[in-house]
Design a protein around this motif. Structure first.
Motif, PDB file in Angstrom:
ATOM      1  N   SER A  83       0.792  -1.245   0.000  1.00 29.07           N
ATOM      2  CA  SER A  83       0.000   0.000   0.000  1.00 29.07           C
ATOM      3  C   SER A  83       0.815   1.281   0.000  1.00 29.07           C
ATOM      4  CB  SER A  83      -0.964   0.082   1.211  1.00 29.07           C
ATOM      5  OG  SER A  83      -1.767  -1.050   1.309  1.00 29.07           O
ATOM      6  N   ASN A  84       2.138   1.203  -0.068  1.00 28.78           N
ATOM      7  CA  ASN A  84       2.928   2.413   0.148  1.00 28.78           C
ATOM      8  C   ASN A  84       2.890   3.380  -1.029  1.00 28.78           C
ATOM      9  OD1 ASN A  84       4.399  -0.018  -0.664  1.00 28.78           O
ATOM     10  ND2 ASN A  84       6.230   1.238  -0.799  1.00 28.78           N
ATOM     11  N   TRP A  85       2.853   4.684  -0.666  1.00 30.00           N
ATOM     12  CA  TRP A  85       3.085   5.736  -1.636  1.00 30.00           C
ATOM     13  C   TRP A  85       4.551   5.679  -2.045  1.00 30.00           C
ATOM     14  CZ3 TRP A  85      -0.699   8.512  -3.780  1.00 30.00           C
ATOM     15  CH2 TRP A  85      -1.915   8.631  -3.106  1.00 30.00           C
ATOM     16  N   PHE A  86       4.851   6.073  -3.283  1.00 30.92           N
ATOM     17  CA  PHE A  86       6.256   6.017  -3.736  1.00 30.92           C
ATOM     18  C   PHE A  86       6.563   7.155  -4.690  1.00 30.92           C
ATOM     19  CE2 PHE A  86       3.846   3.447  -6.811  1.00 30.92           C
ATOM     20  CZ  PHE A  86       4.220   4.036  -8.003  1.00 30.92           C
ATOM     21  N   TRP A  87       7.832   7.513  -4.710  1.00 28.53           N
ATOM     22  CA  TRP A  87       8.431   8.314  -5.794  1.00 28.53           C
ATOM     23  C   TRP A  87       9.861   7.801  -5.934  1.00 28.53           C
ATOM     24  CZ3 TRP A  87       6.856  13.962  -6.954  1.00 28.53           C
ATOM     25  CH2 TRP A  87       7.474  14.402  -8.132  1.00 28.53           C
ATOM     26  N   TYR A  88      10.166   7.226  -7.089  1.00 25.90           N
ATOM     27  CA  TYR A  88      11.484   6.640  -7.335  1.00 25.90           C
ATOM     28  C   TYR A  88      12.377   7.618  -8.090  1.00 25.90           C
ATOM     29  CZ  TYR A  88       9.576   2.083  -6.074  1.00 25.90           C
ATOM     30  OH  TYR A  88       8.997   1.037  -5.398  1.00 25.90           O
ATOM     31  N   LEU A  89      13.630   7.669  -7.661  1.00 22.01           N
ATOM     32  CA  LEU A  89      14.645   8.534  -8.275  1.00 22.01           C
ATOM     33  C   LEU A  89      15.846   7.681  -8.669  1.00 22.01           C
ATOM     34  CD1 LEU A  89      14.204  11.006  -5.374  1.00 22.01           C
ATOM     35  CD2 LEU A  89      13.591  11.604  -7.736  1.00 22.01           C
ATOM     36  N   ARG A  90      16.690   8.244  -9.533  1.00 23.05           N
ATOM     37  CA  ARG A  90      17.918   7.536  -9.934  1.00 23.05           C
ATOM     38  C   ARG A  90      19.095   8.198  -9.235  1.00 23.05           C
ATOM     39  NH1 ARG A  90      16.949   5.659 -15.623  1.00 23.05           N
ATOM     40  NH2 ARG A  90      15.073   6.693 -16.351  1.00 23.05           N
ATOM     41  N   GLU A  91      19.894   7.428  -8.536  1.00 24.16           N
ATOM     42  CA  GLU A  91      21.149   8.001  -8.029  1.00 24.16           C
ATOM     43  C   GLU A  91      22.223   7.743  -9.095  1.00 24.16           C
ATOM     44  OE1 GLU A  91      24.096   6.537  -6.751  1.00 24.16           O
ATOM     45  OE2 GLU A  91      23.445   4.469  -7.074  1.00 24.16           O
ATOM     46  N   PRO A  92      23.340   8.476  -9.043  1.00 22.48           N
ATOM     47  CA  PRO A  92      24.267   8.477 -10.173  1.00 22.48           C
ATOM     48  C   PRO A  92      24.846   7.115 -10.576  1.00 22.48           C
ATOM     49  CG  PRO A  92      24.737  10.318  -8.725  1.00 22.48           C
ATOM     50  CD  PRO A  92      23.703   9.478  -8.024  1.00 22.48           C
ATOM     51  N   SER A  93      24.943   6.164  -9.668  1.00 26.48           N
ATOM     52  CA  SER A  93      25.529   4.876 -10.066  1.00 26.48           C
ATOM     53  C   SER A  93      24.495   3.953 -10.699  1.00 26.48           C
ATOM     54  CB  SER A  93      26.183   4.185  -8.858  1.00 26.48           C
ATOM     55  OG  SER A  93      25.218   3.516  -8.080  1.00 26.48           O
ATOM     56  N   GLY A  94      23.198   4.317 -10.637  1.00 26.77           N
ATOM     57  CA  GLY A  94      22.173   3.508 -11.299  1.00 26.77           C
ATOM     58  C   GLY A  94      21.195   2.827 -10.365  1.00 26.77           C
ATOM     59  N   THR A  95      21.471   2.831  -9.056  1.00 31.43           N
ATOM     60  CA  THR A  95      20.508   2.253  -8.109  1.00 31.43           C
ATOM     61  C   THR A  95      19.333   3.225  -7.970  1.00 31.43           C
ATOM     62  OG1 THR A  95      22.278   1.127  -6.913  1.00 31.43           O
ATOM     63  CG2 THR A  95      20.211   1.449  -5.728  1.00 31.43           C
ATOM     64  N   TYR A  96      18.145   2.685  -7.872  1.00 32.91           N
ATOM     65  CA  TYR A  96      16.981   3.532  -7.675  1.00 32.91           C
ATOM     66  C   TYR A  96      16.780   3.766  -6.173  1.00 32.91           C
ATOM     67  CZ  TYR A  96      16.132   2.052 -12.484  1.00 32.91           C
ATOM     68  OH  TYR A  96      16.275   1.788 -13.821  1.00 32.91           O
ATOM     69  N   VAL A  97      16.296   4.959  -5.853  1.00 36.56           N
ATOM     70  CA  VAL A  97      16.113   5.348  -4.452  1.00 36.56           C
ATOM     71  C   VAL A  97      14.704   5.908  -4.312  1.00 36.56           C
ATOM     72  CG1 VAL A  97      17.014   6.723  -2.542  1.00 36.56           C
ATOM     73  CG2 VAL A  97      18.581   5.878  -4.298  1.00 36.56           C
ATOM     74  N   GLU A  98      14.000   5.439  -3.299  1.00 36.85           N
ATOM     75  CA  GLU A  98      12.560   5.703  -3.169  1.00 36.85           C
ATOM     76  C   GLU A  98      12.253   6.485  -1.890  1.00 36.85           C
ATOM     77  OE1 GLU A  98      10.459   1.993  -2.726  1.00 36.85           O
ATOM     78  OE2 GLU A  98       8.520   2.943  -2.395  1.00 36.85           O
ATOM     79  N   TYR A  99      11.445   7.535  -2.043  1.00 38.47           N
ATOM     80  CA  TYR A  99      10.739   8.088  -0.893  1.00 38.47           C
ATOM     81  C   TYR A  99       9.464   7.275  -0.749  1.00 38.47           C
ATOM     82  CZ  TYR A  99      13.345  12.592  -1.030  1.00 38.47           C
ATOM     83  OH  TYR A  99      14.298  13.581  -0.991  1.00 38.47           O
ATOM     84  N   THR A 100       9.144   6.840   0.453  1.00 38.20           N
ATOM     85  CA  THR A 100       7.948   6.040   0.625  1.00 38.20           C
ATOM     86  C   THR A 100       7.222   6.423   1.913  1.00 38.20           C
ATOM     87  OG1 THR A 100       7.119   3.783   0.392  1.00 38.20           O
ATOM     88  CG2 THR A 100       8.976   4.089   1.866  1.00 38.20           C
ATOM     89  N   ALA A 101       5.900   6.198   1.931  1.00 33.25           N
ATOM     90  CA  ALA A 101       5.101   6.543   3.119  1.00 33.25           C
ATOM     91  C   ALA A 101       3.861   5.665   3.175  1.00 33.25           C
ATOM     92  CB  ALA A 101       4.680   8.008   3.070  1.00 33.25           C
ATOM     93  N   ASP A 102       3.346   5.525   4.387  1.00 29.48           N
ATOM     94  CA  ASP A 102       2.091   4.826   4.664  1.00 29.48           C
ATOM     95  C   ASP A 102       2.117   3.370   4.184  1.00 29.48           C
ATOM     96  OD1 ASP A 102      -0.423   4.478   5.677  1.00 29.48           O
ATOM     97  OD2 ASP A 102      -1.479   5.383   3.978  1.00 29.48           O
TER      98      ASP A 102
END
Ligand SMILES: [Fe+2]
Length: 306
Positions: free
Chosen positions: A241-260
């Motif tokens: 059920s989590n909210w998400f926004w995925y970003l790219r960090e420079p080496s290629g790993t994705y990084v997510e802000y998540t909530a709830d």
């Protein structure tokens, strides 16, 4: 279960300076020597120079020394093929497929101070009058509370999954057989998802923020002036059920802000849904971009791992 949370991860990255800048903008606090803290979880990320992006270490917190002894005893008696070393304050265990070092330590449970809840208006309840919503007025930069999950690819997903569940003690919250299993080491619906992949790699790491407004505020701030960082969001997953926004960090790993994200109090009270089909990827928002499903550097990672 003895386990209660993720403690820290160590990522190998080709350009630690560029990745450090990303995580500082993301809201982590730089401690020096490639170490970063979240607001509530303490030191939770370390960066090391590495020819290719990779996960060097995964830390898991347990309540007390008895938990370490119990897990070490289980490894010795039931999994003699799994390499491990019990030290004074930690238990190091090597995941047999990928060679990932899993470090179990006695760690304090996550303590989070009460966060003021934003006033919300709805047709039935009016909580805010004569002022705009706090989220649109800017305010303090988003501070991620804690490292909450990562998705880790394994070329032998069933074996890696068995390692984390049967040997270490994670529990499965939801799974799509042979594709991905969402496992937890506490109440949070997933702390570690194991997905089938052609080589070992980190698909993404996620940091929990205080609410959906902060997912949106964080994502918006990260792509201002650097739209290349954007990957996918804002949206809401079905599983967890989590909210998400995925970003790219420079080496290629994705990084997510998540909530709830969902919480599970006991395995036998949670009723997993049948997530067949593709609805498990998201419930709200736009469909995922192709890069989410197959990161563009995956073929290179496979070549380098051969
Ligand atoms: Fe995620």
């Amino acid at each position: 279960m003895g386990l209660h949370r993720l403690t820290a991860i160590t990522l190998g990255v080709p350009d630690p300076t560029a990745t450090a800048e990303f995580f500082t903008s993301f809201g982590l606090r730089e401690l020096g020597d490639g170490r970063f803290a979240t607001r509530d979880g303490g030191e939770q990320l370390r960066l090391e120079a590495s020819p290719r992006r990779s996960l060097h270490r995964l830390g898991v917190g347990v309540h007390d020394r008895d938990d370490l002894d119990r897990i070490a005893h289980r490894l010795t008696s039931d999994f003699p093929e799994i390499r491990h070393e019990l030290r004074a304050d930690a238990l190091d265990v090597v995941e047999p497929v990928t060679g990932l070092m899993v470090e179990l330590t006695v760690a304090p449970v996550l303590q989070v101070d009460d966060v003021p809840v934003a006033a919300v208006n709805s047709p039935s309840t009016v909580e805010r009058v004569d002022v705009p919503a706090a989220a649109v007025l800017g305010g303090n930069p988003v501070q991620p509370s804690n490292l909450t999950h990562l998705v880790y690819g394994s070329p032998d997903q069933p074996t890696t999954l068995r390692f984390f569940t049967e040997a270490i003690g994670f529990e499965v919250s939801d799974a799509i057989d042979g594709i991905i299993a969402f496992t937890r080491c506490g109440e949070v619906h997933h702390n570690l998802a194991i997905q089938a992949a052609p080589c070992a790699f980190v698909h993404h790491v996620a940091f929990e923020v205080d609410g959906v407004d902060d997912v949106a505020r964080g994502g918006t701030a990260m792509i201002e002036g650097d739209p290349e960082r954007h990957l996918w969001g804002i949206g809401r997953h079905a599983i967890g059920s989590n909210w998400f926004w995925y970003l790219r960090e420079p080496s290629g790993t994705y990084v997510e802000y998540t909530a709830d994200v969902d919480r599970i109090s006991a395995q036998d009270l949670y009723r997993p849904k049948d997530w067949s089909g593709h609805e498990f990827l998201y419930a709200l928002g736009q469909p995922p971009p192709p890069d989410f499903l197959e990161p563009p550097d995956l073929a290179t990672l496979v070549e380098l791992s051969a």
